[in-house]
Design a protein around this motif. Structure first.
Motif, PDB file in Angstrom:
ATOM      1  N   ASP A 182       0.834  -1.316  -0.050  1.00 19.90           N
ATOM      2  CA  ASP A 182      -0.063  -0.090  -0.110  1.00 19.90           C
ATOM      3  C   ASP A 182       0.940   1.351  -0.094  1.00 19.90           C
ATOM      4  O   ASP A 182       0.362   2.487   0.340  1.00 19.90           O
ATOM      5  CB  ASP A 182      -1.055  -0.134   1.320  1.00 19.90           C
ATOM      6  N   VAL A 183       2.017   1.103  -0.345  1.00 21.39           N
ATOM      7  CA  VAL A 183       2.847   2.520  -0.178  1.00 21.39           C
ATOM      8  C   VAL A 183       3.055   2.928  -1.465  1.00 21.39           C
ATOM      9  O   VAL A 183       3.127   2.371  -2.679  1.00 21.39           O
ATOM     10  CB  VAL A 183       4.688   1.949   0.201  1.00 21.39           C
ATOM     11  N   ASN A 184       2.930   4.261  -1.608  1.00 21.72           N
ATOM     12  CA  ASN A 184       2.781   5.357  -2.974  1.00 21.72           C
ATOM     13  C   ASN A 184       3.786   6.334  -2.502  1.00 21.72           C
ATOM     14  O   ASN A 184       3.934   6.607  -1.452  1.00 21.72           O
ATOM     15  CB  ASN A 184       1.426   5.564  -3.441  1.00 21.72           C
ATOM     16  N   LYS A 194       3.479   3.933  -7.603  1.00 22.70           N
ATOM     17  CA  LYS A 194       3.566   2.983  -6.427  1.00 22.70           C
ATOM     18  C   LYS A 194       4.866   2.703  -6.083  1.00 22.70           C
ATOM     19  O   LYS A 194       5.819   2.571  -7.018  1.00 22.70           O
ATOM     20  CB  LYS A 194       2.668   1.672  -6.857  1.00 22.70           C
ATOM     21  N   TRP A 197       0.826   7.669   2.383  1.00 19.43           N
ATOM     22  CA  TRP A 197       0.064   6.443   2.255  1.00 19.43           C
ATOM     23  C   TRP A 197      -0.240   5.673   3.712  1.00 19.43           C
ATOM     24  O   TRP A 197      -1.092   4.798   3.887  1.00 19.43           O
ATOM     25  CB  TRP A 197       1.251   5.219   1.648  1.00 19.43           C
ATOM     26  N   THR A 246       8.297   8.847  -0.107  1.00 23.51           N
ATOM     27  CA  THR A 246       7.251   8.535   0.370  1.00 23.51           C
ATOM     28  C   THR A 246       6.504   9.097   1.618  1.00 23.51           C
ATOM     29  O   THR A 246       5.547   8.646   2.291  1.00 23.51           O
ATOM     30  CB  THR A 246       7.329   6.894   0.510  1.00 23.51           C
TER      31      THR A 246
END
Lengths: 520, 320
Positions: A99-101, A107, A211, A188
């Motif tokens: 789920d990291v962007n 992404k 995120w 991020t």
């Protein structure tokens, strides 16, 4: 009338000052923003190029690491869920969260991770330190990357909690090119860079695409201000223009804490060591005799120096490991102050009338005070010490490479989780390769090298520590290759006491987590 | 060609020669200075292979003469190169920072001139009286105090104790004029201390000298008012040497900006010079020294030309 006019003008000028200031100095740090001062401007911006602790303070709002170090020095997942190792196959496998962007919306997946790893290995100045043992990287699936090693090392997870684990947006790189990235941080993290006035300040606003929904950053804005003068920084802190300052000397830290209303937040694992390194590569040098090296250590009263020159901000020590941490070895004896023993050892080595040698250091007033102290102690046992203070540029490019006969005084030579790597770079055969201290020095005993290589290639914590401690015993007690006088935290921020730090600067991780700082 | 044109051309040619000598000098000094700029740029832990790669890219492996020719060619094309440390275009850096420094130094010189003239007149008018003695002590003190000390003391007094003024930062006058004044008062005041004291002393001495002249006595005999003599005739003549003092003080103020910008955290030319020297960012240092020298030489050139224009004896003497 004329005189009256002049006095009226002067009074008018004086009265107008508070009017100018009314919206000024004390309003700088409003509730919604946190203002921290740093000593110098950042030279590096791109994640893979970050170097100094100031750069970590300035860009930690933007970049995040794959793993974090807990306060105890354990590795914990962050952008990556887990890391697994296979010693037989010489691999580490990194699995990312899904789920990291980045702040540009792209992404963080295996392709991006692969690019980050390759880019770090190719372009980072820390490449050989962090990824020196890495053979290649390969994508295993959409969120998994395998790191293949040439030779086993236990240090990869630690590297991924430091610079090698910082993630930069591949999309930003592809869209804008290498040179653009050297000036524009895209990560991020919870904040994005809003404005940068070089040599003055940077402002950051909240990353709208952050995120980590569980994180609750307290401040809407951050500001990092460059204040190159300590007295000016003290004034700015006292006048309320900044909430904290990173870069105070020990004396200034002590002065601010004594004044009251301020607290010290320091990295819990990152320490700098005030260390004398016997760097001589000249066989005829008195320093090539271990008895002389030990005599020098016995002649110096590091406990008193730490107390008087460290202003309570340093810990007298006899090794790299800090008391209370797992790296500390109580069995290391060190060299308690004993000038009579120093004289006896010098006489035994044939130097009863003393000799002259040189110590090199960088241009730093704090260091100079320590050196003058050392010079005094050595004079008392008949050793004349010449002090060579090199300017910053000369020091950085010289001290690990071209010191002739003499010693080096390490300026708060810092380390954290890379303590084993640090020792390896400086005292093993690796140093001869040219990326550590003492590459020209004769003093690289084979058993020290063996112990350090075993430590770095251990596959469990207890083996690593046991080999590391064995190496330290050889380095400090047996061969006396260096003399650590004291330690101080390598990253200290003095904040106003209304700032609450639950793991930002006051943490085990080198990169401050600005999600964890707030105001009362 | 008349004598004035010859005089101007000669002065311009000399200025070009000085600039060339400075260019050779600064280039040589940067090469002689110890320390490897690539090591500073990448850090002492940098991989030797990467260090070598960057050295190639920056032409640092080429012979010194070849490096000098490349630099001069680039400079003539208006290309100052890129900062080794900050990786920014040096021309752009100068374009951003020069106005910052000028926006502090020019008002500082104006402030110094205005207050210096006022104080000089007061001292000359009340020569030997209490006000003269007090102001003379103040002027002498202003001349003797180091810039960094004045800066820290004023910062402590007006920023920390009284809380009237901000102690750090800068605001662009075209974006936030009020902020510019508020943040600029202290640095400008500090920068103006030395030129103020020199102008005040110059005006006092020159006024007293002029007031002793025969023509002033004659004017008094004609019954012209004391005030008119003082301001119309004496001050006018006394101000000529002040122009010389101010032109010479340009370099002092430019030099002072190094310290003032460091203390007040202002990102101008002075601070850039300071950080570039410390980090051995040699391309930036070379460009900055050249630009600063150009500025000072231009001021002196204008001063020389104005002298030649005002006083024909100077250009005629040069012609001989």
């Amino acid at each position: 009338m004329k005189k009256g006019g002049i006095f009226a003008l002067l009074i008018l000028i004086c009265l107008s000052l508070p009017a100018f200031g009314a919206s000024g100095s004390k309003k700088a740090s409003k509730d919604g923003s946190f203002v921290v001062g740093v000593l110098t401007e950042c030279s590096n911006v791109a994640a893979w190029r970050l170097r100094s602790s100031q750069e970590r303070v300035a860009f930690a709002p933007i970049y995040e690491t794959l793993f974090k170090m807990s306060d105890k020095g354990d590795i914990e997942g962050y952008l990556a869920e887990k890391i697994t190792s296979n010693r037989d196959k010489l691999t580490y496998t990194v699995t990312l969260r899904k789920d990291v962007n980045f702040s540009d919306g792209s992404k963080l997946d295996a392709d991006v991770l692969l690019w980050n790893f390759k880019n770090f290995k190719e372009n980072s100045q820390y490449s050989s330190t962090e990824f020196g043992m890495v053979e290649s990287f390969e994508k295993a699936d959409d969120y998994t990357v395998v790191i293949r090693l040439k030779q086993w090392t236990s240090q990869v997870p630690f590297a991924l909690a430091r610079n090698a684990g910082l993630m930069y947006s591949k999309k930003a790189f592809d869209d804008n090119g290498y040179n653009w990235c050297l000036q524009h941080p895209v990560g991020t993290g919870p904040y994005v860079l809003d404005k940068w006035v070089n040599d003055e300040y940077k402002t950051y606003v909240r990353n709208a695409k952050y995120w980590n929904k569980a994180a609750k950053p307290f401040f809407n804005e951050l500001k990092v201000v460059v204040i190159g003068d300590e007295a000016a920084a003290q004034n700015a802190l006292m006048s309320g223009e900044i909430d904290g300052y990173h870069g105070f000397s020990s004396a200034s830290q002590a002065a601010m804490l004594k004044r009251g209303g301020y607290v010290q937040y320091a990295n819990k694992l990152g320490y700098g060591v005030y260390i004398v390194v016997f760097a001589s590569d000249v066989k005829s040098s008195p320093l090539s005799d271990v008895r002389v090296r030990k005599a020098i250590c016995y002649a110096i009263d590091n406990a008193t120096m730490s107390k008087k020159l460290g202003f309570g901000m340093t810990i007298a020590n006899n090794q790299y490991g800090i008391p209370g941490t797992k790296f500390y070895d109580e069995s290391i004896k060190g060299y308690p102050y004993d000038p009579a023993k120093a004289k006896a050892l010098l006489a035994e080595a044939g130097y009863s009338k003393g000799f002259t040698t040189t110590i090199y250091t960088g241009n730093d007033m704090d260091m100079t005070n320590w050196l003058v102290g050392i010079q005094g102690y050595l004079k008392a046992v008949g050793i004349t010490l010449r002090i060579e203070i090199l300017d910053v540029a000369e020091w950085v490019s010289t001290y690990m490479y071209d010191i002739p006969e003499g010693m080096i005084f390490g300026p708060r030579h810092s380390f954290s989780s890379n303590i084993v790597n640090q020792a390896l770079s400086n005292f093993s055969f690796n140093a001869i390769g040219g990326v550590g201290m003492l590459n020209k020095c004769m003093l690289h005993p084979a058993d020290v090298n063996d112990a350090l290589q075993k430590a770095v290639s251990s596959d469990n914590d207890s083996d690593m520590l046991s080999n590391f401690k064995n190496a330290c015993k050889l380095i400090f007690d047996e061969y006396c290759l260096a003399y650590p006088l004291a330690n101080s935290s390598s990253s200290v921020v003095i904040c106003k006491d209304n700032i609450v730090d639950k793991g930002c600067f006051n943490a085990g991780c080198e990169f401050p987590d600005y999600n964890l700082i707030s105001r009362k | 060609m008349n004598s004035f044109a010859r005089f101007v051309i000669k002065r311009i040619l000399i200025s070009f020669l000085i600039i060339f000598v400075i260019a050779v000098f600064i280039f040589s000094v940067m090469r002689i200075m110890p320390g490897d700029p690539v090591r500073v740029m990448l850090g002492s832990e940098a991989d030797p292979a990467i260090v070598e790669k960057i050295r190639e890219e920056l032409n640092l492996n080429k012979p010194i003469i070849a490096q000098f020719v490349i630099w001069i060619e680039d400079m003539l094309k208006g290309d100052f190169g890129r900062s080794l440390i900050l990786n920014q275009d040096i021309g752009e850096m100068i374009a951003i920072r020069l106005p910052v420094t000028l926006s502090l130094t020019i008002p500082a010189l104006i402030l110094a001139t205005i207050f210096g003239i006022i104080v000089g007149i007061l001292c000359a008018t009340y020569r030997g009286k209490l006000i003269d003695q007090v102001l003379t002590v103040i002027v002498a003190t202003a001349n003797g105090l180091p810039v960094f000390w004045i800066g820290i003391v004023l910062m402590y007094l007006f920023g920390t104790i009284l809380g009237w003024l901000p102690t750090i930062g800068y605001a662009n006058p075209f974006e936030d004029f009020f902020g510019y004044i508020r943040k600029g008062i202290l640095p400008m005041t500090v920068l103006s201390f030395r030129p103020f004291s020199l102008v005040a002393r110059q005006v006092r001495t020159a006024m007293l000298e002029v007031l002793r002249q025969d023509y002033i006595r004659t004017e008094k005999a004609y019954g012209i008012s004391h005030r008119r003599i003082k301001y119309r005739y004496a001050l006018k003549n006394a101000l000529i040497p002040v122009v010389t003092v101010l032109a010479l003080e340009v370099r002092t103020v430019v030099g002072g900006s190094l310290i003032v910008e460091q203390i007040f955290s202002i990102g101008g030319m002075g601070r850039l010079i300071m950080t570039s020297v410390l980090s051995k960012d040699y391309l930036v240092i070379q460009a900055l020294v050249l630009v600063t020298s150009l500025f000072v030489i231009l001021c002196n050139l204008l001063l020389d030309i104005s002298y030649g224009w005002i006083d024909p004896r100077i250009r005629l003497a040069e012609g001989k």
